[in-house]
Enzyme design. Sequence first.
Site, PDB file in Angstrom:
ATOM      1  N   CYS A  39       0.835  -1.201   0.000  1.00 32.34           N
ATOM      2  CA  CYS A  39       0.000   0.000   0.000  1.00 32.34           C
ATOM      3  C   CYS A  39       0.874   1.258   0.000  1.00 32.34           C
ATOM      4  O   CYS A  39       1.492   1.558  -1.012  1.00 32.34           O
ATOM      5  CB  CYS A  39      -0.993  -0.052   1.155  1.00 32.34           C
ATOM      6  SG  CYS A  39      -2.484   0.889   0.798  1.00 32.34           S
ATOM      7  N   MET A  80       4.135   0.541  -1.511  1.00 35.15           N
ATOM      8  CA  MET A  80       4.196   0.527  -2.973  1.00 35.15           C
ATOM      9  C   MET A  80       4.272   1.967  -3.494  1.00 35.15           C
ATOM     10  O   MET A  80       5.044   2.280  -4.404  1.00 35.15           O
ATOM     11  CB  MET A  80       2.946  -0.157  -3.531  1.00 35.15           C
ATOM     12  CG  MET A  80       2.833  -0.042  -5.036  1.00 35.15           C
ATOM     13  SD  MET A  80       1.161   0.391  -5.497  1.00 35.15           S
ATOM     14  CE  MET A  80       1.227   0.504  -7.242  1.00 35.15           C
ATOM     15  N   GLN A  81       3.481   2.831  -2.895  1.00 38.24           N
ATOM     16  CA  GLN A  81       3.481   4.226  -3.344  1.00 38.24           C
ATOM     17  C   GLN A  81       4.865   4.850  -3.166  1.00 38.24           C
ATOM     18  O   GLN A  81       5.322   5.632  -4.002  1.00 38.24           O
ATOM     19  CB  GLN A  81       2.403   5.007  -2.580  1.00 38.24           C
ATOM     20  CG  GLN A  81       0.992   4.466  -2.847  1.00 38.24           C
ATOM     21  CD  GLN A  81      -0.093   5.116  -1.991  1.00 38.24           C
ATOM     22  OE1 GLN A  81       0.191   5.937  -1.107  1.00 38.24           O
ATOM     23  NE2 GLN A  81      -1.345   4.747  -2.234  1.00 38.24           N
ATOM     24  N   HIS A  87      -3.564  -5.228   0.351  1.00 38.78           N
ATOM     25  CA  HIS A  87      -2.966  -5.787   1.574  1.00 38.78           C
ATOM     26  C   HIS A  87      -3.008  -7.312   1.542  1.00 38.78           C
ATOM     27  O   HIS A  87      -3.968  -7.911   2.028  1.00 38.78           O
ATOM     28  CB  HIS A  87      -3.737  -5.304   2.806  1.00 38.78           C
ATOM     29  CG  HIS A  87      -3.586  -3.849   3.060  1.00 38.78           C
ATOM     30  ND1 HIS A  87      -2.713  -3.345   3.996  1.00 38.78           N
ATOM     31  CD2 HIS A  87      -4.190  -2.779   2.488  1.00 38.78           C
ATOM     32  CE1 HIS A  87      -2.787  -2.021   3.988  1.00 38.78           C
ATOM     33  NE2 HIS A  87      -3.668  -1.652   3.084  1.00 38.78           N
ATOM     34  N   GLU A 123      -1.471  -9.322   3.330  1.00 37.05           N
ATOM     35  CA  GLU A 123      -1.355  -9.899   4.682  1.00 37.05           C
ATOM     36  C   GLU A 123      -2.705 -10.291   5.278  1.00 37.05           C
ATOM     37  O   GLU A 123      -2.785 -11.212   6.084  1.00 37.05           O
ATOM     38  CB  GLU A 123      -0.611  -8.927   5.620  1.00 37.05           C
ATOM     39  CG  GLU A 123      -1.342  -7.640   6.014  1.00 37.05           C
ATOM     40  CD  GLU A 123      -1.173  -6.496   5.025  1.00 37.05           C
ATOM     41  OE1 GLU A 123      -0.869  -6.753   3.841  1.00 37.05           O
ATOM     42  OE2 GLU A 123      -1.374  -5.331   5.432  1.00 37.05           O
TER      43      GLU A 123
HETATM   44  N1  GLN Z   1      -2.053   6.583   2.716  1.00 33.43           N
HETATM   45  C1  GLN Z   1      -2.124   5.800   1.524  1.00 33.43           C
HETATM   46  C2  GLN Z   1      -3.464   5.915   0.845  1.00 33.43           C
HETATM   47  O1  GLN Z   1      -4.438   6.274   1.451  1.00 33.43           O
HETATM   48  C3  GLN Z   1      -1.791   4.348   1.796  1.00 33.43           C
HETATM   49  C4  GLN Z   1      -2.770   3.654   2.666  1.00 33.43           C
HETATM   50  C5  GLN Z   1      -2.266   2.364   3.247  1.00 33.43           C
HETATM   51  O2  GLN Z   1      -1.062   2.117   3.291  1.00 33.43           O
HETATM   52  N2  GLN Z   1      -3.163   1.549   3.778  1.00 33.43           N
HETATM   53  O3  GLN Z   1      -3.578   5.640  -0.311  1.00 33.43           O
END
Ligand code: GLN
Length: 546
Positions: free
Chosen positions: A384, A387-388, A510, A512
Site C-alpha cells: 500500500c 508501494m506508493q 494488503h 497480509e
Molecule cells: N495513505 C495511503 C493511501 O491512502 C496508503 C494507505 C495504506 O497504506 N493503507 O492511499
Amino acid sequence: MIDTTKYIFVTGGVTSSLGKGIIAASLAKLLQAQGYRVTIQKLDPYINIDPGTLNPYEHGECYVTEDGAETDLDLGHYERFLNVPTSQANSVTTGRIYQSVIQKERRGEFLGKTVQVVPHITDEIKHRIQLLGNSGDYDIVITEIGGTVGDIESLPYIEAVRQLRWDLGDNNGIVIHLTLIPYLSAAGELKTKPTQHSVKTLMESGIQADILVCRTEHKLPKELRSKLALFCNVREEAVIESLDASTIYDVPNLMLDEGLDKVVLKKLALKSATPDISKWNEFLKRHKNPKSEITIGLIGKYVELQDCYKSILEAFIHAGAVKEVKVNVESIHSEYINQDNVKLKLGHLDGVLVAPGFGERGIEGKIEAVKFVRENKVPFLGICLGMQMAVIEFARNVLNLENADSTEMNPDTEHPVVNLMEEQKIVTDKGGTMRLGAWDCELVAGSKVRDIYNADTISERHRHRYEFNNSYKDQMEAAGMKATGINPDTGLVEIIEIQDHPWFIGVQYHPEYKSTVANPHPLFVAFVKAALNHHKTKKGVRMTQN
Ligand code: GLN
C-alpha cells in the site's frame, strides 16, 4: 449440520489483554475440526463506529474483511485460525449499535415510545448477535465481548447476553469467562480471589459462567481447581487452565489437552469427536523446526508496537513454515533512516518490507530505504503506502523527476506520481470512506506476480485513497518499472515490479489480510523464498571473500 444454532459467549475478567480472541479462535478451531461450522464475532464496547478512524497506537492494526469492514485485529486471528472469511456482521461496536437505533428512531420506527438502553439498545445487540446464526451458515456462533466485566460500557452487552441466554433456552447458549490467576512471587502462590470477584461481578448482572478459562503463568494445582469450582459455581472439569504459550498457534492444542472443546460440546448437548488437527500440527512442526533463518526489515512508523502490523507478522510465520525458515522480523523506524545511515541500518537484511501507512511522518526514510534495496538488489515488498513509496523513489531517482511525490504528502507537487483517486475527491468524512475490501486485479502475462499467483485474475483486499497516477505509466514502464496488476474495471495499477531486479514488488492492496495457517499467502511465500536466496548468495559471497 445441526437444527438450532448454538451460541457461545466469551467474556473477560480481572484485566484486559488476556487473549480472549485467541481462546475464542482456538476453541473455534477445535470445533471446526470436529465438523461443526463455526464463526466468531467480536462486540467492541467503544463509541467509534469502527476502528478505521483509530490511531494504531490506540487500537493496533485495523483489519479489513472481504466485504470492506474495517475491524478489530481479533478478526484477523479468527480468519487465520479458521480459514473462513469474516464479514461486516462479525464486527459490532457500540457506535454502530447506537447509530442504527438512532436512525430507526428518526424514521419513527419506535412508534412514539421512549427509546432506552433496555430494551432498545439490548434488542439491537441481540439482533446483531443472531444475524450470523440466522444466516443458516453456521452451527455455532462464538461471540467475544470486548473489555472486562464490570466496565460501564460493557453493561448493555452483558445484559443482552443475559436476556439472550434466557431466550435461547437450556443448552443453546453458554458463557465462557476468561480470567487471570495471578502469581504472587513474594508469597509463592497463585491467587484465586480476583477470579472469584470477577465471577461475582458477572453474577450480579445475572450471568452464571459455565466455564472458566484461567490464564496463568504456572500450572494450576488440583486443589486450586477444586477451590475455583466450589467458589465460582462451575464443575471442576469446566475449570480450564490456559498457560502462557510460546506461540499463539499452540493454544488450540493446549485447549484440547484441557478438554475445553469437550466441556463446551457437552454443555451445548452436541456430540464430540476427536478433532482432526493434523494439518494444523504439520504447520506447527514446520514452524518450530526451521532449517534456516533469515532477517526481514519491516520499515514503518509504528514499530514500537507489535499489534500495529499484526497481520504482516503472522503472514511471515505462515510463509516461513512453508519454506521451513525462521523469519526474524526486525522493526526499523522509518523516521530515523537517512542517506548517511541507510547502509548501516539495512545492509545486513535479507529482505525489506515497507509497511502501509498514512500521512507524512517517516516518509523520506521509507523512500531512502527503497532506494537502497533497489540499487543493492535486496528483495523488496511494498504494501500500500510501501508501494506508493517505491513509485515515488523510482520517479525521483530513475526518471529524475525532481520532487515527485504523492499528493497525500505534498498536494502541490510538480510530479504527482501518486494522487488521490477520482471518487475520493468529493469525500469529506474520514470514517469508512476509503476504497475498502476485495477488488479484482488482472495479472500481466510474463510478470513475476503472474508466476507467483499462478492465476490470471486475483482478488485482494484494499484500504486506501491514493493511487498510482496512470499519466506517468508509460514513462515508468519504459524505464523498467512495470505495472503488472491492473483493476479490470478502472485501470487502476494494483501492482508494480522492477524487471531488472531479483525481486522488487509493490502492491496497492494488503496481501497480509488473506494469509492463514491453511492458506499461506503466495506473495509472502515467494518473498521469503527470495530473501532466503539473497541470504544464501550473500553468504556465498562472504565465503569466497574469506
Ligand atoms: N495513505 C495511503 C493511501 O491512502 C496508503 C494507505 C495504506 O497504506 N493503507 O492511499
